[in-house]
Design an enzyme around this catalytic site. Structure first.
Site, PDB file in Angstrom:
ATOM      1  CB  CYS A 100      31.690  77.846  83.188  1.00  0.00           C
ATOM      2  SG  CYS A 100      30.680  76.583  82.229  1.00  0.00           S
TER       3      CYS A 100
ATOM      4  NE  ARG B 226      31.434  82.342  87.154  1.00  0.00           N
ATOM      5  CZ  ARG B 226      31.086  83.802  86.800  1.00  0.00           C
ATOM      6  NH1 ARG B 226      30.810  84.545  87.783  1.00  0.00           N
ATOM      7  NH2 ARG B 226      30.817  84.160  85.499  1.00  0.00           N
TER       8      ARG B 226
ATOM      9  CD1 TRP C 221      24.717  74.832  85.744  1.00  0.00           C
ATOM     10  CD2 TRP C 221      24.748  75.718  83.753  1.00  0.00           C
ATOM     11  NE1 TRP C 221      23.537  75.169  85.472  1.00  0.00           N
ATOM     12  CE2 TRP C 221      23.321  75.358  84.046  1.00  0.00           C
ATOM     13  CE3 TRP C 221      24.661  76.315  82.440  1.00  0.00           C
ATOM     14  CZ2 TRP C 221      22.241  75.692  83.327  1.00  0.00           C
ATOM     15  CZ3 TRP C 221      23.578  76.194  81.580  1.00  0.00           C
ATOM     16  CH2 TRP C 221      22.576  76.031  82.138  1.00  0.00           C
TER      17      TRP C 221
ATOM     18  CG  ASN D 178      31.694  81.380  81.867  1.00  0.00           C
ATOM     19  OD1 ASN D 178      30.512  80.856  81.596  1.00  0.00           O
ATOM     20  ND2 ASN D 178      31.689  82.440  82.249  1.00  0.00           N
ATOM     21  N   GLY D 179      30.926  80.184  78.718  1.00  0.00           N
ATOM     22  CA  GLY D 179      30.081  80.869  77.694  1.00  0.00           C
ATOM     23  C   GLY D 179      29.696  79.778  76.755  1.00  0.00           C
TER      24      GLY D 179
ATOM     25  CD  GLU E 114      10.561  96.122  84.180  1.00  0.00           C
ATOM     26  OE1 GLU E 114       9.422  96.020  84.974  1.00  0.00           O
ATOM     27  OE2 GLU E 114      11.584  95.688  84.788  1.00  0.00           O
TER      28      GLU E 114
ATOM     29  CE  LYS F 254      13.372  97.815  87.079  1.00  0.00           C
ATOM     30  NZ  LYS F 254      12.778  96.639  86.621  1.00  0.00           N
TER      31      LYS F 254
ATOM     32  CD  GLU G 178      12.124  99.252  91.174  1.00  0.00           C
ATOM     33  OE1 GLU G 178      12.457  99.105  89.929  1.00  0.00           O
ATOM     34  OE2 GLU G 178      12.253  98.294  91.920  1.00  0.00           O
TER      35      GLU G 178
ATOM     36  CG  HIS H 239      -9.582 104.390  74.409  1.00  0.00           C
ATOM     37  ND1 HIS H 239     -10.838 104.748  73.710  1.00  0.00           N
ATOM     38  CD2 HIS H 239      -9.044 103.605  73.511  1.00  0.00           C
ATOM     39  CE1 HIS H 239     -10.697 103.754  72.601  1.00  0.00           C
ATOM     40  NE2 HIS H 239      -9.836 103.313  72.502  1.00  0.00           N
TER      41      HIS H 239
ATOM     42  CE  LYS I 252      16.971  92.119  94.055  1.00  0.00           C
ATOM     43  NZ  LYS I 252      16.657  92.699  92.660  1.00  0.00           N
TER      44      LYS I 252
HETATM   45  O1  M6R Z   1      11.549  88.864  94.282  1.00  0.00           O
HETATM   46  P1  M6R Z   1      10.377  89.243  93.458  1.00  0.00           P
HETATM   47  O2  M6R Z   1      10.603  88.901  92.206  1.00  0.00           O
HETATM   48  O3  M6R Z   1       8.865  88.356  93.908  1.00  0.00           O
HETATM   49  O4  M6R Z   1      10.009  90.437  93.556  1.00  0.00           O
HETATM   50  C1  M6R Z   1       8.779  91.132  92.935  1.00  0.00           C
HETATM   51  C2  M6R Z   1       8.840  92.773  93.043  1.00  0.00           C
HETATM   52  O5  M6R Z   1       8.838  93.271  94.232  1.00  0.00           O
HETATM   53  C3  M6R Z   1      10.006  93.129  92.165  1.00  0.00           C
HETATM   54  O6  M6R Z   1       9.970  92.720  90.861  1.00  0.00           O
HETATM   55  C4  M6R Z   1       9.972  94.737  92.088  1.00  0.00           C
HETATM   56  O7  M6R Z   1       8.874  95.244  91.550  1.00  0.00           O
HETATM   57  C5  M6R Z   1      11.343  95.167  91.635  1.00  0.00           C
HETATM   58  N1  M6R Z   1      12.005  96.114  92.488  1.00  0.00           N
HETATM   59  C6  M6R Z   1      11.283  95.905  90.237  1.00  0.00           C
HETATM   60  O8  M6R Z   1      12.315  96.322  89.715  1.00  0.00           O
END
Ligand code: M6R
Length: 636
Positions: free
Chosen positions: A31, A56, A103, A127-128, A508, A512, A515, A531, A631
């Site tokens: 919202c 939103r 929303w 909103n919330g 993950e 992160k 990356e 292992h 991205k």
């Molecule tokens: O747009 P997508 O979710 O398909 O992208 C997939 C990956 O490229 C994305 O998750 C990538 O691993 C991220 N940069 C990780 O933080």
């Protein structure tokens, strides 16, 4: 070499261009609220802001003003254009007003449930989600208050009105009512009889004060206020503000006056800005309580405690297997989804990274379904896997954040994440929203397949509804996590360990860290340690262990002992029970709230994101646009 990450096609389709033209997403995410204490007719200004907030949500819209001393409102179901038409037919006067674009979470999207809501001299937009609304509603009904909508918001209007009826002045009445609320909310409250007062409050969802010349504004984001002012003060969690034409005073929940910085927003030239955060990633991490709540509300009904019926092109009860494919962080969300579908629905899941899936020639059945998970909805490998399954005659579901992306268009059903635009290359809020979708669908599948009873469904939905509040609590651990990240940034290699759903989460965490901080990191199933990876353990390799106190906690503690015995430095992420029972010396222990099992991966995702974020800040890297990445990866 150009060190800027390429922004590939698909990106602008969501985010719009730098001139502020919005892209094709038009996604309903949450919202939008606005309040204006102005000096001219206020409804045209409110409509202008609502137009900028429509991304939103557009289930309904409404506006209220004080017209000839009385509260008056116009509301309309559906898009803002319907409200505009309504206002043309029946204009509203008044120089003070509040507005809303909705929303829907509680209550169907119709005019009765549209905001603003009224109660004896009080008008409110929200909103919330007010988590304790059922308890408050019962109390208010006992006190003789009649409810005209199905919304959780109406309890707030009645609560304030009851304080007024008890003799409190408007500001104090609002303050007392706020003290009763649990959950996530941004509010704007207006009072009959005071044409120079709007009270705003924030706990979770964002709320900004815009400073004008003899006029003052409140809005869900600076983008909404940009046509009138760029001078913005962001309220912090727990803040509430007394907004008058010529002044703003901000208080904490105890009523102490607090100072909040006034700053220049860039919102006129950028439709999306960082707010008062240093990086988009930081902002997106902090948006999680709100976007998780909106995503969950799309799939489960918090009021009745059931998962919502979805218009699926297949029946969970009739498929033999589910295939999931995705890349990067989205793949890791899918891997956690596998645990959930198999645990809660006894539905076998095949999951692959998309770049493998499309080539490994696995046997596929036209009687089965396939889910493709992607923030952008444009990732080349995932899209190719989707087309591969479509050719095999499978039914296709796309869990995407960009509603008009190619994957959404080419699927049989779009299962949206309502994360809003994610600008930081490192995926954060999209990940936890993907998890929110998958957890909700696993519950739905469990019910459909007769694995979960209606009672168990209620318990699980109740657990899901608590995720935003717990996420908010975890964000408050920022100081400790920042300190640990400073230490981490001194190392070259880091190992993440976890079992069960914490294994994909360990991967993950490592992804992160790699990356954005460029620290080499690996995520392993804790049981796999001996292992191979144990050979790496020494005092130069911190080991981050994700281990809530669950049924296999003791097993993970054994792995920690193996690390400690070899001089490894352990950073443990656990809950209070885990911290009390762990028999191994840790370098640091991050204690999270004790959360239900089904939301654990959503909540434990936050500290690993924050560790990576702060480590990257200390390393001085380009957090939002890390080297070599894009991205949206639209090439193979
Ligand atoms: O747009 P997508 O979710 O398909 O992208 C997939 C990956 O490229 C994305 O998750 C990538 O691993 C991220 N940069 C990780 O933080």
């Amino acid at each position: 070499m150009n060190d800027q990450p390429a922004i590939k096609e698909g990106y602008l389709a969501f985010y719009g261009d730098k001139a502020g033209n919005s892209g094709g997403q038009g996604g309903k995410t949450m919202c939008g609220i606005v309040g204006i204490v102005g000096h001219s007719r206020v409804t045209p200004l409110i409509l202008t802001t609502l137009k900028r907030l429509e991304y939103r949500g557009y289930d309904s819209a409404g506006v209220a003003t004080i017209e000839h001393g009385e509260l008056a409102r116009r509301r309309a179901e559906g898009k803002l254009i319907n409200l505009e038409r309504r206002l043309k037919e029946e204009p509203l006067d008044g120089t003070i007003g509040i507005g809303h674009t909705r929303w829907a979470t509680h209550g169907v999207p119709n005019e009765t449930n549209a905001h603003p809501h009224f109660s004896d001299g009080v008008a409110i937009v929200h909103n919330g989600i007010i988590e304790n609304f059922a308890e408050l509603r019962d109390e208010l009904v006992r006190d003789g208050y009649a409810f005209s909508s199905q919304t959780d918001t109406e309890v707030v209007a009645h609560l304030v009105a009851r304080e007024l009826a008890r003799g409190l002045k408007p500001v104090e009445a609002a303050h007392q009512a706020l003290k009763r609320l649990e959950g996530a909310f941004a509010l704007a409250i207006m009072f009959k009889g005071d044409e120079d007062l709007i009270v705003g409050a924030r706990n979770g969802p964002p709320l900004a004060v815009g400073h004008g010349d003899g006029e003052m504004f409140l809005g869900s984001d600076a983008i909404a206020l940009a046509p009138f002012t760029n001078s913005i003060t962001y309220l912090e969690d727990g803040d509430w503000a007394v907004v008058r034409r010529d002044s703003v005073a901000i208080f904490d929940i105890d009523g102490n006056k607090v100072e909040r910085k006034r700053q220049q927003s860039l919102s006129t030239s950028f439709m999306v800005d960082k707010g008062n955060r240093r990086h988009f990633m930081e902002k997106e991490i902090h948006e999680q309580p709100e976007v998780i709540s909106h995503t969950l509300a799309h799939y489960v009904d918090f009021v009745s405690g059931v998962s919502k019926p979805l218009d699926l092109p297949f029946d969970f009860a009739r498929i033999g297997r589910l295939a999931i494919s995705a890349c990067g962080t989205a793949y890791l969300a899918g891997l956690i989804g596998k645990y959930w579908f198999e645990r809660y629905a006894r539905l076998p899941v095949d999951i692959d990274v998309a770049s493998e899936f499309r080539y490994r020639e696995m046997p596929l059945s036209a009687n089965d379904a396939a889910f493709f998970i992607s923030q952008s909805g444009e990732t080349a490998d995932t899209l190719a896997s989707l087309r591969y399954c479509r050719k095999a005659g499978m039914k296709i579901g796309a869990v995407v954040n960009v509603r008009e992306s190619t994957m959404a268009r080419e699927s049989d059903v779009v299962l949206p994440t309502l994360a809003g635009p994610e600008i930081g290359v490192a995926s954060t809020k999209a990940f936890t929203c993907q998890l929110s979708v998958l957890a909700s669908l696993a519950v739905r599948a469990g019910v459909a397949r007769g694995v979960i009873s209606r009672e168990q469904e209620k318990t699980l939905v109740r657990a899901l509804s608590e995720a935003p509040r717990y996420a908010n609590q975890v964000l408050k651990l920022e100081e400790q996590i920042e300190r640990i990240a400073r230490e981490l940034s001194r190392y070259k290699d880091v190992l993440y360990l976890g079992r069960d759903t914490n294994f994909p989460l360990a991967m993950e965490g490592a992804l992160k860290l790699k990356e954005i901080s460029y620290i080499h990191a690996e995520g392993y199933a804790a049981g796999e340690l001996k292992h191979g990876p144990i050979a790496l353990i020494d005092e130069n390799m911190p080991v981050i262990v994700i281990a809530p106190h669950d049924r296999i906690f003791e097993k993970t503690v054994s792995n920690m002992q193996e690390v400690a015995a070899r001089g490894g430095k352990i950073i443990l992420i656990t809950d209070a029970k885990g911290a009390a029972q762990v028999s191994v010396k840790t370098m640091e222990t991050i204690i999270l709230p004790d959360v239900p099992e089904i939301i654990s991966p959503i909540i434990y995702a936050l500290p690993i994101q924050m560790l990576a974020y702060f480590a990257a800040v200390f390393m001085g890297t380009d957090v939002d646009q890390p080297r070599n990445l894009a991205k949206s990866v639209t090439v193979e």
